[in-house]
Design a protein around this motif. Structure first.
Motif, PDB file in Angstrom:
ATOM      1  N   TRP A 105      -5.103 -27.099  -2.213  1.00 50.08           N
ATOM      2  CA  TRP A 105      -4.275 -26.228  -1.235  1.00 50.08           C
ATOM      3  C   TRP A 105      -4.608 -24.805  -1.654  1.00 50.08           C
ATOM      4  O   TRP A 105      -3.997 -23.888  -1.009  1.00 50.08           O
ATOM      5  CB  TRP A 105      -2.823 -26.401  -1.194  1.00 50.08           C
ATOM      6  N   GLY A 106      -5.221 -24.664  -2.774  1.00 47.18           N
ATOM      7  CA  GLY A 106      -5.635 -23.148  -3.168  1.00 47.18           C
ATOM      8  C   GLY A 106      -4.447 -22.264  -3.434  1.00 47.18           C
ATOM      9  O   GLY A 106      -3.704 -22.754  -4.366  1.00 47.18           O
ATOM     10  N   LEU A 107      -4.271 -21.256  -2.856  1.00 49.20           N
ATOM     11  CA  LEU A 107      -3.088 -20.584  -2.990  1.00 49.20           C
ATOM     12  C   LEU A 107      -1.836 -20.800  -2.295  1.00 49.20           C
ATOM     13  O   LEU A 107      -0.694 -20.083  -2.463  1.00 49.20           O
ATOM     14  CB  LEU A 107      -3.630 -18.791  -2.753  1.00 49.20           C
ATOM     15  N   ALA A 108      -1.774 -21.471  -1.471  1.00 55.87           N
ATOM     16  CA  ALA A 108      -0.631 -21.957  -0.519  1.00 55.87           C
ATOM     17  C   ALA A 108       0.476 -22.795  -1.493  1.00 55.87           C
ATOM     18  O   ALA A 108       0.091 -23.544  -2.548  1.00 55.87           O
ATOM     19  CB  ALA A 108      -1.099 -23.132   0.398  1.00 55.87           C
ATOM     20  N   GLU A 109       1.574 -22.383  -1.458  1.00 55.16           N
ATOM     21  CA  GLU A 109       2.526 -22.877  -2.352  1.00 55.16           C
ATOM     22  C   GLU A 109       3.488 -23.876  -1.716  1.00 55.16           C
ATOM     23  O   GLU A 109       3.667 -24.018  -0.273  1.00 55.16           O
ATOM     24  CB  GLU A 109       3.441 -21.533  -2.619  1.00 55.16           C
ATOM     25  N   GLU A 110       4.002 -24.819  -2.255  1.00 57.11           N
ATOM     26  CA  GLU A 110       4.908 -25.975  -1.673  1.00 57.11           C
ATOM     27  C   GLU A 110       6.130 -25.285  -1.160  1.00 57.11           C
ATOM     28  O   GLU A 110       6.719 -24.326  -1.713  1.00 57.11           O
ATOM     29  CB  GLU A 110       5.084 -27.057  -2.627  1.00 57.11           C
ATOM     30  N   VAL A 111       6.663 -25.865  -0.123  1.00 59.02           N
ATOM     31  CA  VAL A 111       8.011 -25.340   0.735  1.00 59.02           C
ATOM     32  C   VAL A 111       9.057 -26.533   0.106  1.00 59.02           C
ATOM     33  O   VAL A 111       8.686 -27.738  -0.029  1.00 59.02           O
ATOM     34  CB  VAL A 111       7.804 -25.281   1.893  1.00 59.02           C
ATOM     35  N   ASN A 112      10.238 -26.412   0.337  1.00 60.71           N
ATOM     36  CA  ASN A 112      11.169 -27.095   0.066  1.00 60.71           C
ATOM     37  C   ASN A 112      12.004 -28.034   1.157  1.00 60.71           C
ATOM     38  O   ASN A 112      13.061 -28.320   1.281  1.00 60.71           O
ATOM     39  CB  ASN A 112      12.409 -26.518  -0.617  1.00 60.71           C
ATOM     40  N   TYR A 113      11.106 -28.281   2.062  1.00 58.98           N
ATOM     41  CA  TYR A 113      11.368 -29.077   3.288  1.00 58.98           C
ATOM     42  C   TYR A 113      10.175 -29.796   4.088  1.00 58.98           C
ATOM     43  O   TYR A 113       8.933 -29.377   3.559  1.00 58.98           O
ATOM     44  CB  TYR A 113      12.007 -28.073   4.522  1.00 58.98           C
ATOM     45  N   ASP A 114      10.563 -30.828   4.631  1.00 60.50           N
ATOM     46  CA  ASP A 114       9.458 -31.562   5.494  1.00 60.50           C
ATOM     47  C   ASP A 114       9.240 -30.843   7.034  1.00 60.50           C
ATOM     48  O   ASP A 114      10.359 -30.520   7.467  1.00 60.50           O
ATOM     49  CB  ASP A 114       9.833 -33.119   5.745  1.00 60.50           C
ATOM     50  N   SER A 115       7.889 -30.818   7.168  1.00 65.31           N
ATOM     51  CA  SER A 115       7.682 -30.130   8.713  1.00 65.31           C
ATOM     52  C   SER A 115       7.594 -31.400   9.537  1.00 65.31           C
ATOM     53  O   SER A 115       7.643 -32.574   9.387  1.00 65.31           O
ATOM     54  CB  SER A 115       6.337 -29.431   8.629  1.00 65.31           C
ATOM     55  N   HIS A 116       8.121 -31.234  10.803  1.00 70.76           N
ATOM     56  CA  HIS A 116       8.097 -32.014  11.995  1.00 70.76           C
ATOM     57  C   HIS A 116       7.314 -31.820  12.983  1.00 70.76           C
ATOM     58  O   HIS A 116       7.016 -30.530  13.333  1.00 70.76           O
ATOM     59  CB  HIS A 116       9.605 -32.333  12.393  1.00 70.76           C
ATOM     60  N   MET A 117       6.816 -32.853  13.748  1.00 73.38           N
ATOM     61  CA  MET A 117       5.957 -32.679  14.804  1.00 73.38           C
ATOM     62  C   MET A 117       6.689 -32.166  15.961  1.00 73.38           C
ATOM     63  O   MET A 117       6.306 -31.107  16.902  1.00 73.38           O
ATOM     64  CB  MET A 117       5.169 -34.024  15.336  1.00 73.38           C
ATOM     65  N   GLY A 118       7.841 -32.768  16.229  1.00 71.40           N
ATOM     66  CA  GLY A 118       8.728 -32.291  17.463  1.00 71.40           C
ATOM     67  C   GLY A 118       8.157 -33.234  18.800  1.00 71.40           C
ATOM     68  O   GLY A 118       7.111 -33.841  18.702  1.00 71.40           O
TER      69      GLY A 118
END
Length: 421
Positions: A105-118
């Motif tokens: 992921w290079g410079l991308a940082e982990e976030v503290n939630y799950d993403s959803h398609m919708g």
């Protein structure tokens, strides 16, 4: 939602039942179906962040069929297919994504939630051709194309790991096989396997696209079935005169750059304005195609052609490569040779091609992810009022990954006899 769908189905069936004594309405039917499906994980990259995959969809369509008595030569050639218009609503609460820490992921940082398609809704037109039909059973395949709308999309602040859907408005494609059991005079149960795809055709980023697969079960109202299941062939079909033609086409399309997506997603430090952005420029692309085609049946034509592509965005790709210290060749021109095939139904045609690049120099990223093969698929319409010119919408792709979406205008030039079939 289910109550609204059932109420709509009940109203539609009531109207059809009330009017079934009218002969013209016997050519119309309706289907309501459900499908528990899953998002397909198509490669190792997606496997790293795709967590949940479960989906459930509801589909409502209205179909029309030409009867043997209608003297429709195209319908007779295809075994009297059904032409449908429908709506598909997908419940995607179970489709989730999350990027755990990974050097990729290079410079991308982990976030503290799950993403959803919708959830999504799609409006489509469908062509279903019967392969086998008796008084009680029917087996068919179907192809569908249309447009979709997603309630959620990629968002750098709230939905940053959703690489499936990068825009709210989408292109829809579907395919399926079905077995229908006619249990009453005008009613049937349809079971099948469905595949459908949603993406933005590279008009925005991200554009991984969502690929679904799942079984389906539906209730079909088909007052026309007695007429098409009879062995009588109806009036004789006019003879078709085979011929050769040249198809000369020009196209103009639009695309966003995967190179810009990778740069802003993985190569930009947190805190900078373009870090994991959702704002991408659309670049123009142009094409010229010259094909030699043989129309050997009323419904089919096949041939071979030369494709030339011009992408002025090559200069932008070169600057990105230079910024990353990469030495690569860049040219706005590409050329290839392709096998072509068209399937006709009256003035509409489904056009497909599989090509091989003879020349393409589009930088480092293209050399990695673009195979020497490319595909094009689209729908076109013949305009008799302007000399038989065809106008169509196409998607060009590399191993099913969209490269661009384009509008194509083509002029078929008849070779030899001018007598039209």
């Amino acid at each position: 939602m289910f109550r609204k769908v059932l109420a709509l189905v009940g109203l539609l069936c009531s109207c059809l039942l009330a009017a079934q004594e009218t002969d013209s309405l016997r050519r119309w039917g309706a289907t309501v179906s459900v499908s528990p499906g899953h998002v397909l994980v198509v490669d190792e990259y997606q496997r790293k962040w795709q967590k949940g995959t479960s989906n459930f969809s509801v589909d409502l369509s209205v179909q029309h069929i030409s009867l043997p008595s209608d003297s429709d030569a195209f319908a007779a050639d295809f075994g009297f297919p059904t032409i449908s218009g429908g709506l598909k609503y997908g419940f995607n609460h179970g489709v989730t994504m999350h990027k755990s820490p990974d050097p990729a992921w290079g410079l991308a940082e982990e976030v503290n939630y799950d993403s959803h398609m919708g959830n999504h809704v799609s409006a489509y037109a469908s062509f279903a051709r019967p392969i086998w039909r008796t008084s009680r059973w029917e087996f068919d395949y179907s192809l569908s194309m249309g447009f979709g709308y997603s309630r959620r999309k990629y968002d750098r602040w709230k939905n940053v790991d959703n690489e499936l859907i990068g825009s709210r408005f989408l292109i829809f494609f579907g395919a399926g096989t079905h077995l229908t059991w006619r249990f009453a005079e005008s009613w049937g149960l349809k079971a099948g396997m469905e595949y459908w795809h949603l993406s933005n055709g590279a008009l925005n980023r991200p554009n991984k696209g969502a690929n679904f697969l799942g079984p389906s079960l539906g209730l079909v109202y088909m007052p026309y079935y007695n007429k098409v299941s009879e062995k009588s062939a109806g009036p004789s079909r006019p003879a078709f005169n085979k011929y050769w033609f040249m198809d000369v086409a020009v196209g103009v399309g639009g695309k966003t750059l995967n190179e810009e997506w990778l740069l802003t997603q993985f190569g930009t430090p947190p805190g900078e304005e373009n870090y994991r952005t959702d704002d991408f420029s659309i670049y123009l692309a142009y094409s010229l195609q010259v094909d030699l085609m043989r129309r050997y049946a009323r419904r089919w034509a096949s041939g071979i052609g030369v494709d030339v592509f011009y992408g002025p965005y090559a200069s932008r790709v070169r600057r990105i490569d230079e910024r990353q210290g990469v030495q690569a060749r860049h040219s706005a021109w590409s050329a290839g040779v392709a096998l072509k095939h068209q399937v006709y139904y009256h003035r509409f045609a489904l056009a497909m091609s599989l090509g091989y690049y003879l020349y393409r120099e589009m930088g480092m990223n293209a050399s990695k992810i673009e195979k020497p093969y490319y595909e094009r698929i689209g729908i076109q319409y013949e305009c008799p009022a302007i000399g038989g010119l065809t106008i169509g919408a196409f998607v060009k792709a590399h191993l099913t990954k969209a490269d661009l979406t384009e509008l194509v205008v083509a002029l078929p030039i008849r070779i030899g006899s001018k007598h039209m079939p």
